[in-house]
Structure formats: structure tokens, C-alpha cells
Design a protein around this motif. Sequence first.
Motif, mmCIF file in Angstrom:
data_model
loop_
_atom_site.group_PDB
_atom_site.id
_atom_site.type_symbol
_atom_site.label_atom_id
_atom_site.label_comp_id
_atom_site.label_asym_id
_atom_site.label_seq_id
_atom_site.Cartn_x
_atom_site.Cartn_y
_atom_site.Cartn_z
ATOM 1 N N LEU A 1 0.776 -1.241 0.018
ATOM 2 C CA LEU A 1 -0.044 -0.007 0.077
ATOM 3 C C LEU A 1 0.857 1.225 -0.085
ATOM 4 O O LEU A 1 1.883 1.375 0.763
ATOM 5 N N THR B 1 1.225 5.322 0.310
ATOM 6 C CA THR B 1 0.429 6.636 0.556
ATOM 7 C C THR B 1 1.082 7.808 -0.547
ATOM 8 O O THR B 1 2.171 8.101 -0.286
ATOM 9 N N VAL C 1 9.309 -4.023 1.125
ATOM 10 C CA VAL C 1 9.366 -2.557 1.501
ATOM 11 C C VAL C 1 10.796 -2.519 2.457
ATOM 12 O O VAL C 1 11.261 -3.254 3.343
ATOM 13 N N ILE D 1 5.567 10.045 -3.276
ATOM 14 C CA ILE D 1 5.400 9.107 -2.529
ATOM 15 C C ILE D 1 5.767 9.227 -1.029
ATOM 16 O O ILE D 1 6.825 9.357 -0.613
ATOM 17 N N VAL D 2 4.600 9.392 -0.244
ATOM 18 C CA VAL D 2 4.972 9.696 1.125
ATOM 19 C C VAL D 2 5.560 8.548 1.830
ATOM 20 O O VAL D 2 6.688 8.659 2.799
ATOM 21 N N SER D 3 4.859 7.420 1.866
ATOM 22 C CA SER D 3 5.313 6.123 2.306
ATOM 23 C C SER D 3 4.787 4.986 1.738
ATOM 24 O O SER D 3 3.743 4.974 1.059
ATOM 25 N N ILE D 4 5.495 3.710 1.886
ATOM 26 C CA ILE D 4 4.729 2.485 1.547
ATOM 27 C C ILE D 4 4.851 1.619 2.606
ATOM 28 O O ILE D 4 5.616 1.463 3.646
ATOM 29 N N LYS D 5 3.815 0.533 2.794
ATOM 30 C CA LYS D 5 3.990 -0.439 3.604
ATOM 31 C C LYS D 5 3.168 -1.673 3.130
ATOM 32 O O LYS D 5 2.716 -1.758 1.967
ATOM 33 N N GLU D 6 3.746 -2.636 3.541
ATOM 34 C CA GLU D 6 3.079 -4.044 3.228
ATOM 35 C C GLU D 6 1.503 -4.164 3.389
ATOM 36 O O GLU D 6 1.283 -3.743 4.367
#
Lengths: 315, 249, 548
Positions: free
Chosen positions: A133, A135, B19, B217-222
Motif C-alpha cells: 500500500l 500513501t 519494503v 510517494i509519502v510512504s509505503i507499507k506491506e
Amino acid sequence: MTVLVLLSYEKGNYIRPITRSAITAATKLGDVHVLLAGKDLGDLAQKASALSGVKKVLIADHEAYAHMLAEPTADLIESLADSYDTIIVPANAEGKDILPRVAGLLDIQPVSDIVEIIDTNTFVRPIYAGSILATVKTHDNKKLLSVRGTAFAPTAEEGGSAEIEKLTHFSGSEKTLSKFCELKISQSDRPELESARVVISGGRGMQSSDNFVLIEKVADQLNAAIGASRAAVDAGFINNDCQVGQTGKIVAPELYIAVGISGAIQHLAGIKESKVIVAINKDPDAPIFKASNYGIVGDLFEILPQLEEKLGALK
Amino acid sequence: MKVIVPVKRVVDSNIKPLVKSDGSGIEINGVKMSMNPFDETAVEEAVQLKEKNIVTEIIVISIGEIKCQDILRTAMAMGADRGILVTTDQAVESLSVAKILKHFVEKEKPDFVLMGKQASDDDMNATGQILAAKLGWAQGTFISKLELSEGKAKVTREIDDGQEILELTLPAVLTTDLRLNEPRYASLPNIMKARKKPLETVALTDLGIDLKNSLEIVSIKEFSSSRESIIVDSVDALLDKLKNEAKVI
Amino acid sequence: MGEVAREQIEFDILIVGGGPSGLSAAIRLKQLVPSLDICLIEKGSEIGAHIVSGVIIEPTALDELIPDWRYKDAPLNTSVQHEAMFYLPNELKSINIPIIKSIMPQMNNAGNYIGSLGDFCRWLASEAEALGVQVFPGFAGSDLIVEQDQVMGVIVGDMGLEKDGSQGSSYVPGMELRAKYTLFAEGCRGSLSKKLMQRYNLRQGVDPQTYGIGVKELWEIPQSKFSAGYIQHSFGWPLDDKTYGGSWLYHFGNNFVSFGFVLGLDYENPWLSPFEEMQRVKTHPVIRKHLEGGRRIGYAARALSEGGYQSIPKLTFPGGLLIGDAAGFLNVPKIKGTHTSMKSGMIAAESIVEALNIKQKDPMIYQFRIRKSCVYDELYQVRNIRPAFAKFGTKIATLYTGLDSMVRGKFPWTFHHCLADNDKLKPASLCLKPDYPKPDDKLTFSRESSVFLTNIDHRDDQPVHLKLKNPAIWKTVNLDIFKAPETRYCPAGVYEVIDEHNEDQGPKLQINSQNCIHCKTCDIKDPTQNINWETPEGGSGPNYSGGM
């Protein structure tokens, strides 16, 4: 702030639920206007006006939009864009066809498939086939978004009484770049795995291909697509193209029912985006239970017929 | 007919993306990279059209670091005639990619552009449509069947409730669904031949195209979905939950 | 399958396998004779995709091959700083064994580098390509071309076959790659190397090869726990005294820890699971404290040759030779084989150039040069250490190792490997079943979730590449006597016994070949050598990423 939502509907005057989800998302960003484009719209305008949360319905009733072809529809949206801070489409084939074309006309980077709104400029969207995902924050003044249906609850079909405005200027209506020839609605009685609202899959616990008839009967009740684990495919119970999982098809239905599937990680990778997962398995230690919302521990040969019968009674 | 097929170098689809621990992006160091599978379908379709003598020249274009040469070579091993690599260290988003492609479309004047409907990394599904808008061309997206005739393309599009058949006036931008074909294996002799096909490299900065990135892109996570794992003891209890709690039936 | 017309391509030299030995041979050949047309094929989807090792690299061979490697971005950035060796008497206690450099020089790692062998091979491949070597990953050597008793090259496998062996829509027939000499660099238990050994009797008069299986995890740990260049080894618990094995744990790169466990495949207890032993050893405090709070990012497994000096086969045959771990040049007490593999590849290159000049069919000069080389000296010195563990058990063998090392292996005797690993299993009824704990998904994991981290890919509808030569034996031997040991020794869960609801037919062996991570353990350890490992479609198998 005013938001324009492109209404997606089916012939037969049925507003697709994904449109209602898009409206829910739009209400978080401002006043919602919807654009109803097409020809022979019947009572769709009234239905749109009744949608909860909608302030205004714009109607573009013209032959050019009869099949929502991207070229004229994008031109139409571009001609309206000045009045809106945000333009939203449902993230279905239609919306995804049209929105980036609008973006090209307006010279804006669109944001596809949003599943969460953080603030007016910041959104969450899946990447890498849903395994990650991201942001993202857009620095464009105008926002062009497509919204995933499963991520937002559909707004109510009733309760609104939006003003209806008929458009008289039909931008793009002279475009003849593409011509509609034919629509082939899937002939299969069952929806396709990747787009079905409900999927029911069988695993090695089904024991034989004959037993898949039990799954079919439940699927009939739910209008569900039928899938299978790799183990079931390998064992020859069912066709290869029914395989759900990392190496098969990745599904994201509202309801996924796993029957006699232990829950190999490759399988779980293919279903994790499902909204609700139900597991039916006789082994209480099967990993599928950890990955599901609801589970029944028991003999699937007893449970499936009960399920079929009781679903029938529910109707 | 002449066709341009843009191809993107992405993390191979068999690799589980990892990530970075600071959430700033995906680890690509030492990770297998490949041609975006959707673009591979586009290359295959172009090659099949060339084998049928409908297409005469296939130009493949990629944008990115110098290593993108490898996927252009793969495309040429599959049957593309020549490659163009636009080198840049910057990430380029769909809008920028479309502008760069427009530059080459205007230069090469193809009859159509055939490309993947989306890239398997960012899944944006936008570049083809943006390019069509910028060129003022017809677009045929998510196609699973393509028939070309003089000045026309008849396409079958995969849409939500089935298929839609459109007739497009060429030139057009076509984007491919994976159902269009099954890409071939590049054979060893063809890989060897591809190493000798022309590959032009130009720096993005030399093209003089004004580009900006507007999506940060501020951040990504699984993705992880925690589920309650409620065990119920009867079918009735299950249906009750599904109807009244989850509201999915 | 009928004969198919195959296209042919001719090269001067063909190298099968893109590991350290094959790549070193390619580079050395180009350095010596730049005009040589050299082709290197690799079954992995890219160079490094199938490479597994700890690894600590002794840079001796690299210094010789690419003297300026330090200025060429070689991915060897972490030099060994501190080392520790633990004997684990039980699941809680540990005894620090001092490493006395003068006594056990093979255990001294000063001057060596910790890294990822996959990354190192990717770098070597870029060096080889820069010299003009044609490198083709994704192509598996599936059979030998032998004409008039001479190896003329290999056939690279067909692509696009269906499960039943028929030709699918994307079928591409494999082709013949021919060369004046073919160098086999397939690594431990290569499938073509195995055929060569049989065809040319290469193992005549030498001890059987013995093996180990290494199971590895790559971790990323918090900065606060990371100590670049720290290495530790352990032996003892959870294995009993007569089972050989131990763990490694290396801090390297950017907060990476390479953790793994090697188990000698001469183990007797069919209930053992190398995977579970590896999971279990992580719960020991000396290991747990390094990994806790970190995240596991990679998993891999691979067999390795442990026979050493006594097990080295004849190395040449008409038309080619064996290099690297395909020949078995691993130094077990040192736990290193990269430098010997590379060196063997370089010696092979030099020998081939000579053989080309004198048009010698069988490049025997290689055998001679190896015998005169440091590779041989090194393996000779430590020849008795690994067999001592099989002979005396871990405790006594540890003491013996000290003595043997003190005299640099100059004792007048040589212990032998009497039995092959597959003959060592005892009936399941005579052995104790270990009680392996359930995974906690933080420190310990299931085999299934582990295989997922290998980025594995086998096209689903290709033929099964693991075959039982005689399916009937499985029931009478594997199941009845040994209780299906393949379901436990396989680190990828390829083998599964299906018995539920199948009462009339009895239990059945299910081979999930698409899970196979190409470690070759089944080809080695199956009690009657009934399982035959062949190359699947090129590009299949795991895709180990950077750091692995």
C-alpha cells in the motif's frame, strides 16, 4: 470544495454499486455532483438524484455518449472541469478508460485505485498487485481520482433529492475517432473469478472432482465464481484456470469462501484483498483459519449442503 | 505499418516486493528485474503482426537507467527491430512518460502505439490513455483481440461485464490485457541476434521536454489484513454473521 | 518422445553453470585468449538466482583472477572483524571455544570477507560479459551430446512442454550447444555431472561423495544490534553427538545477518528435518539475541559436497572436465568453497588453453595441474577432519580436529567415507522422533512461509522434473521402512504423503515439484537413490535476491 463523480451504470437503468462507493469517497472531499452521460437514460436521473449525499446531477443526454466511449466522454468531463476541485470515477474498466484521458487533456497526473483518503491531497492506493500500500500526495491543484469499490461502503440508494441540471453543450460529441460495434455480455452463468462479488473455492479436502458439485450448488445460491487451490488443481479435481493464488488468479471479492483448503501461503497471497474470508475445514489447526474472518471447523460434506439449503431459504 | 511499443523495466513478477525498513520504497538492490508482463504481451502482439506481414517495423522504447537495455534486448530477441532508451535517474510518472513518448511518436510517426495497460509495479493504468489524449488519437484500452485493416483497428476490450468491440480510426493508442496472447520464449539464437540489433540511447535531459513530478510517494507499507478469525459452530451462526455483521450476503 | 530436429550453435568453449567456478573459468579463458568464443549457460532466471552460500570469501583466488577487484565495485564490503565459536551442550548453555590461530589456521577468518555469493556472482558475470563472454541465464543443460565417446556439448532443454510431455502452444525445441570443450560447473550434485560420472566411470577408485545440506535465512536486524564483520559458528545442540552439523551467523552489509545451518546428510535418523533443526537452533540464546526484533527477508537451501580429498572423482573425460563443487572442492573444516571453486575454474581455463594448442581430446593436463595446486594441498591437509566426525562423534572429533590441525594433517593415515549418505538411514522404528516446536512467526517459521520467500517460479503445467525411477519402491522402502523421510529432509515441502480418504489404494506420494528450490537433497538422500532430479524448464526455480 466541489467534487464531480462520473456515474457508472448498466443498461437496464441500474446504477452500479461501485458508483455509490465512489460517491461515499467523494463526500469526504466536498459537495458531490454526479455526471450522468448517455442516451436513453430512462429513470436514471431520478435514481441518481435520490442517492444519498448527492447535491446535483448533471445530465448529458446525447448519442455521442451512448456507449461511454473514452474520447467524447473525456472531452465532456474536460469541459466541466473548471468548476471542480476533484474529479472522481469508479475504478472499473469504464472509469479507468476515461479518467487518464481526462488527465491527459488537463495535463494532470491521475491517481488510480484509491482505497483510503488521508486528506484532500493524500491518498492510499495499492501497488504491486495489491501486496503493497502506497500513501501518495498529489501536488496538482486539481485532483483526478479513481476509487476502488471494495474500499468504501456504497452510499444509500435513497435519501437524497439532488437538483437535476440538463447540459446543453455536448463537448466531444462530434468526435468519430472510435465507433462502438458490439457488446458481448459474458454468456457464462457464473461471473468471472477476478471480478466476481463472491468467490467460493475448493481444495484438496474436496477429495474428487465429482464433489465439486457441492460447491457449484452453493455458488448458484450466491451467484459466485468458483475457484480452487493449487492442490485441487494438481490433483485433477478442477481445471487449471480456476486456480486462485500467487501463481493463479488474484481475487478480491467481497466474500471469499475457502472450502477444504488448508491455506498455503501461495493461496493466501491470492485472496488477501478479499473483504470477508470464510474458512470451512475439518482441521482446526489449518492456517486458513488465521487468515479468515469467520470459520467453521467441521466436515465440509455436511456443511456445504446445509449452506446451500439455508442460503436458498434466505432468499 | 509501423508500431511503437513502449516497455518498462520492473521488479520481476515472481519476486515478492520487499519494503525497505524505513518505508521509503521497495528494495531493488540485487532484485531480479524484467519487462513489465503487460508490455511483454504488447511486444508479442506486435511480433505476431509482423509475422503476418501486417506490421513492417517494431520500435521498442524504454525510459530509465542504463540497465533498461536488457529489456529492450529481450524485446528485440522476441522480434522487435530496434530499440530506443531514454536514460534518466529520476522516477518518471505516467504523465511524464506520455510526454516523452509523444516526442518519439511525433518523430517516428508510427501507425499505432501498442503498450501494456498498466505496469505491474505501480499499477497506475494511465500512460496509454494520457498519450492518446496528448496526441488527439483514438484509444483502445484493455484489449484482448486486435484486427487491423486499412486505416482501422477493430479491438475487443475486456470490460466489467464482458467484452466490448470497437472500431478505431488509426493512428491510435492500444493497451493490452494479458488475455491478448501468450508471450513467446526468446530463443538462444534470437538472443544472440538481438545483441546486434540497433539500440539508440538518448539522455532525457537532451530531449528538452519540460517535466515535473506531481505525485509524491509519502510512504509505503506491506498490505496486511488482520482478520478476527471468529470460529462459529453452525451454518446458521455463519449466515447470521455474514448477513448482519459483515453485510456481504 | 521422438527425435526433434534441433538447431545447433558452435562455440569454442561451453560452460554449464554460472557460479563462482564457471564464471572464473570464463574470465580466465578470455584473459588468456581473448579471441575464444565462450558461452556460459545458467539454469536460473538470472545469474545469482540459484546461488546459496554463507558466505565468507577468502580472497586468494580473486586476488589472482581480478587483482584490482577492490577498485571495481566488487560486492565484498564487510571484512571479518570478530569471530566466535560456540559448543552448545543444550538448548540454554553455550561454551565459547577459543580459536587459536596457530593451532587451527583453517578456522581463522582474518582478511576474509562476508558477503552474498549471489551478488558476488552477479558482479563476476558483469566482469565476464565485459570481456566478451556470452552469458545466457534461463537456459538449463538438460542432456549431454556424446559422439564417439567424446562430449561434444549439451542440449539446452525444451521450453513450453505440457505436463504430459506434449508440445504446448509456446513450445520451443531445445537446441544443441556444441563446443571443443565443455566445462561442467553445475555445483554440488549437478544432474549432467552425475551422468558424466556414470558414463565415464569417474568415481572409480575414490570414496563415495558425502554431502551436507545448508538451510539459510537472511535477516535484517535493528541497527542497535548490528555489528559489521561479526561472525559466529555453533555446533552441538540440537543435534546428537553422532550427527554432524552446526550453525553460522554473519553480520554484513546494511544491517544484514546471514544465518544458516548445515546438516551432514550422513545422518541416520529418518525423522530428522534439516529445516526444523535450523528453526530450532535459532531459539538458543546465543543466536536468538542476534535475530530478535529483526525481520526475515530471505530463505534458501542447497546441498554441498563434504567428501573432500578422498571423494574427488577423476576430473576429465574426452571433450570436457568438472570444476567447482560439481567436482567437490569444498573445504569442510574451513566451511568455504568459493576460493577453491574459483581456483579450480582458473586452473581448468589454463589447462584448456594448453589442451587446445595440442588438440588433446581429453584435457588430462587439468587433473595433473589440480594435483599440483594449492586446492589439492588444502584439501589434503584437512582430509581426516570431516570423516573423524562420522567415525568418533562430535565431542571426540572436536578434540581430534585440534590434534590433526596442529600437525597440518600430516598424520600418516587417511580416514575413508565408507558409505554413501543414502545408505546411512536406519529404519524409522529404531529411531526417536524429535519433537519440533511450532513456529511463532517471529523467530521461527513454517516451511511453507519460507519457500514463499524464495520467489519461486515453475510454470505450473510443465512436466514434473523429479521422477521416481521405480514408483513401487516408494511404498515398500521409503514409506514402510523409513516413514517417508523425503517429506522431512526436503527443505521446500516438495514431497507429501496423501493418505486421507484413500483407503482402498493406500497412501500415495505427492510430488509438488513446483515448490522445488533445486537443493538436490532428494537426489542424494533417497534411500535407494530412486528419486532422480532433472533440470526443469530453464529459468524455473527460486529467484534468490540481493543479499542472499
